[in-house]
Design a protein around this motif. Structure first.
Motif, PDB file in Angstrom:
ATOM      1  N   LEU A 111      87.981   6.955  29.031  1.00 24.23           N
ATOM      2  CA  LEU A 111      88.164   5.657  29.693  1.00 24.23           C
ATOM      3  C   LEU A 111      88.200   4.516  28.682  1.00 24.23           C
ATOM      4  N   ARG A 112      87.300   4.560  27.719  1.00 22.63           N
ATOM      5  CA  ARG A 112      87.253   3.506  26.701  1.00 22.63           C
ATOM      6  C   ARG A 112      88.554   3.455  25.905  1.00 22.63           C
ATOM      7  N   ILE A 113      89.046   4.622  25.488  1.00 23.01           N
ATOM      8  CA  ILE A 113      90.298   4.674  24.723  1.00 23.01           C
ATOM      9  C   ILE A 113      91.446   4.098  25.541  1.00 23.01           C
ATOM     10  N   LEU A 114      91.590   4.584  26.768  1.00 20.98           N
ATOM     11  CA  LEU A 114      92.710   4.118  27.605  1.00 20.98           C
ATOM     12  C   LEU A 114      92.584   2.640  27.967  1.00 20.98           C
ATOM     13  N   GLU A 115      91.381   2.215  28.297  1.00 23.49           N
ATOM     14  CA  GLU A 115      91.193   0.806  28.643  1.00 23.49           C
ATOM     15  C   GLU A 115      91.568  -0.093  27.465  1.00 23.49           C
ATOM     16  N   ASN A 116      91.104   0.248  26.280  1.00 20.33           N
ATOM     17  CA  ASN A 116      91.405  -0.577  25.110  1.00 20.33           C
ATOM     18  C   ASN A 116      92.898  -0.632  24.817  1.00 20.33           C
ATOM     19  N   VAL A 117      93.571   0.522  24.888  1.00 16.99           N
ATOM     20  CA  VAL A 117      94.998   0.529  24.589  1.00 16.99           C
ATOM     21  C   VAL A 117      95.792  -0.206  25.672  1.00 16.99           C
ATOM     22  N   LEU A 118      95.380  -0.067  26.926  1.00 16.43           N
ATOM     23  CA  LEU A 118      96.080  -0.778  27.995  1.00 16.43           C
ATOM     24  C   LEU A 118      95.876  -2.285  27.899  1.00 16.43           C
ATOM     25  N   VAL A 119      94.658  -2.710  27.610  1.00 14.45           N
ATOM     26  CA  VAL A 119      94.389  -4.148  27.457  1.00 14.45           C
ATOM     27  C   VAL A 119      95.287  -4.737  26.361  1.00 14.45           C
ATOM     28  N   ALA A 120      95.445  -3.992  25.278  1.00 16.13           N
ATOM     29  CA  ALA A 120      96.289  -4.474  24.173  1.00 16.13           C
ATOM     30  C   ALA A 120      97.777  -4.419  24.511  1.00 16.13           C
ATOM     31  N   ALA A 121      98.163  -3.536  25.437  1.00 18.52           N
ATOM     32  CA  ALA A 121      99.594  -3.304  25.681  1.00 18.52           C
ATOM     33  C   ALA A 121     100.176  -4.060  26.874  1.00 18.52           C
ATOM     34  N   VAL A 122      99.348  -4.433  27.844  1.00 19.02           N
ATOM     35  CA  VAL A 122      99.916  -5.036  29.052  1.00 19.02           C
ATOM     36  C   VAL A 122     100.582  -6.370  28.730  1.00 19.02           C
ATOM     37  N   PRO A 123     101.751  -6.596  29.321  1.00 14.79           N
ATOM     38  CA  PRO A 123     102.436  -7.866  29.100  1.00 14.79           C
ATOM     39  C   PRO A 123     101.758  -9.007  29.866  1.00 14.79           C
ATOM     40  N   PRO A 124     102.095 -10.228  29.539  1.00 19.77           N
ATOM     41  CA  PRO A 124     101.525 -11.366  30.270  1.00 19.77           C
ATOM     42  C   PRO A 124     101.790 -11.224  31.770  1.00 19.77           C
ATOM     43  N   GLY A 125     100.812 -11.663  32.545  1.00 11.12           N
ATOM     44  CA  GLY A 125     100.936 -11.584  33.995  1.00 11.12           C
ATOM     45  C   GLY A 125     100.269 -10.355  34.592  1.00 11.12           C
ATOM     46  N   TRP A 126      99.742  -9.478  33.724  1.00  9.07           N
ATOM     47  CA  TRP A 126      99.070  -8.258  34.179  1.00  9.07           C
ATOM     48  C   TRP A 126      97.693  -8.183  33.559  1.00  9.07           C
ATOM     49  N   GLU A 127      96.773  -7.489  34.229  1.00 10.96           N
ATOM     50  CA  GLU A 127      95.455  -7.264  33.663  1.00 10.96           C
ATOM     51  C   GLU A 127      94.983  -5.860  33.987  1.00 10.96           C
ATOM     52  N   VAL A 128      94.039  -5.367  33.197  1.00 12.15           N
ATOM     53  CA  VAL A 128      93.485  -4.028  33.358  1.00 12.15           C
ATOM     54  C   VAL A 128      92.126  -4.161  34.037  1.00 12.15           C
ATOM     55  N   LEU A 129      91.943  -3.400  35.109  1.00 14.09           N
ATOM     56  CA  LEU A 129      90.661  -3.373  35.806  1.00 14.09           C
ATOM     57  C   LEU A 129      90.095  -1.966  35.719  1.00 14.09           C
ATOM     58  N   ARG A 130      88.806  -1.903  35.504  1.00  9.42           N
ATOM     59  CA  ARG A 130      88.125  -0.612  35.366  1.00  9.42           C
ATOM     60  C   ARG A 130      87.199  -0.409  36.559  1.00  9.42           C
ATOM     61  N   GLU A 131      87.331   0.760  37.207  1.00 16.39           N
ATOM     62  CA  GLU A 131      86.429   1.156  38.272  1.00 16.39           C
ATOM     63  C   GLU A 131      86.289   0.092  39.357  1.00 16.39           C
ATOM     64  N   MET A 132      87.430  -0.366  39.847  1.00 12.57           N
ATOM     65  CA  MET A 132      87.491  -1.295  40.972  1.00 12.57           C
ATOM     66  C   MET A 132      88.406  -0.663  42.005  1.00 12.57           C
ATOM     67  N   SER A 133      88.141  -0.869  43.259  1.00 12.20           N
ATOM     68  CA  SER A 133      88.886  -0.147  44.288  1.00 12.20           C
ATOM     69  C   SER A 133      90.218  -0.810  44.630  1.00 12.20           C
ATOM     70  N   VAL A 134      91.075  -0.004  45.263  1.00  6.88           N
ATOM     71  CA  VAL A 134      92.353  -0.471  45.779  1.00  6.88           C
ATOM     72  C   VAL A 134      92.342  -0.198  47.284  1.00  6.88           C
ATOM     73  N   ARG A 135      92.606  -1.244  48.058  1.00 13.62           N
ATOM     74  CA  ARG A 135      92.563  -1.124  49.528  1.00 13.62           C
ATOM     75  C   ARG A 135      93.930  -0.648  50.000  1.00 13.62           C
ATOM     76  N   ILE A 136      94.043   0.657  50.209  1.00 12.27           N
ATOM     77  CA  ILE A 136      95.318   1.242  50.607  1.00 12.27           C
ATOM     78  C   ILE A 136      95.606   0.949  52.070  1.00 12.27           C
TER      79      ILE A 136
END
Length: 187
Positions: free
Chosen positions: A53-78
């Motif tokens: 999780l730490r590896i993926l979170e760090n790489v995603l935070v560095a890679a996401v373009p403006p207008g997007w953010e990375v959330l860890r262990e937060m739910s999605v209301r389907i």
């Protein structure tokens, strides 16, 4: 000497719980999910899970373009009966409703990632991907522990079938161009 009774939420209501109940039920264990109206309690995570999780979170935070953010262990209301909690997700910043927000909507989610644990194999391999796809979440990553090393399986939603199509299996290095460029050593 009196013994405290079990919490009321241990006895589900007729018809099951709703997504809104997760925000109202007192003293739920951390990271409780809702799948088909049933509460799902997550067991303690292993070191492998946390490191990946730490590896993926760090790489995603560095890679996401403006207008997007990375959330860890937060739910999605389907929907009203399903509120799973992916390990990681990339969401549109425009879906941010403030610091008290407890979930994202599928229309705001671009990518969900699940790190499979022993107790979550069926949910992470079958149930949750099917629900994410039906909700229209475009990208799904599943990480498996294969002999102590992470293997990442990547998928993209096929709009004709509303199901995920495999786009890659990555053993030592995750290198993708979609939904945005990511290049990271997995070991």
């Amino acid at each position: 000497m009196s013994v405290d009774p079990y919490p009321d939420w241990l006895r589900p209501p007729v018809g099951g719980y709703t997504a809104d109940d997760l925000d109202r039920l007192p003293d739920l264990p951390p990271h409780t999910e809702l799948i088909d109206g049933s509460l799902v309690f997550v067991s303690p995570q292993m070191r492998f899970h946390m490191r990946v999780l730490r590896i993926l979170e760090n790489v995603l935070v560095a890679a996401v373009p403006p207008g997007w953010e990375v959330l860890r262990e937060m739910s999605v209301r389907i929907d009203a009966r399903n509120r799973p909690e992916p390990d990681l997700m990339v969401v549109a910043e425009e879906g941010n409703t403030g610091q008290r927000q407890t979930f994202s909507l599928p229309t705001d989610v671009l990518l969900v990632a699940e790190v499979v644990s022993d107790e979550s194999q069926t949910r992470d391999r079958e149930i949750k991907p099917r629900k994410y796809a039906a909700a229209g979440i475009r990208y799904f990553w599943r990480v498996e522990n294969v002999d102590g090393r992470p293997v990442v399986y990547t998928y993209e939603l096929d709009p004709a079938t509303n199901r995920y199509t495999p786009t890659g299996i990555f053993h030592d290095r995750l290198k993708v161009e979609h939904p945005f460029p990511v290049d990271v050593e997995l070991s």
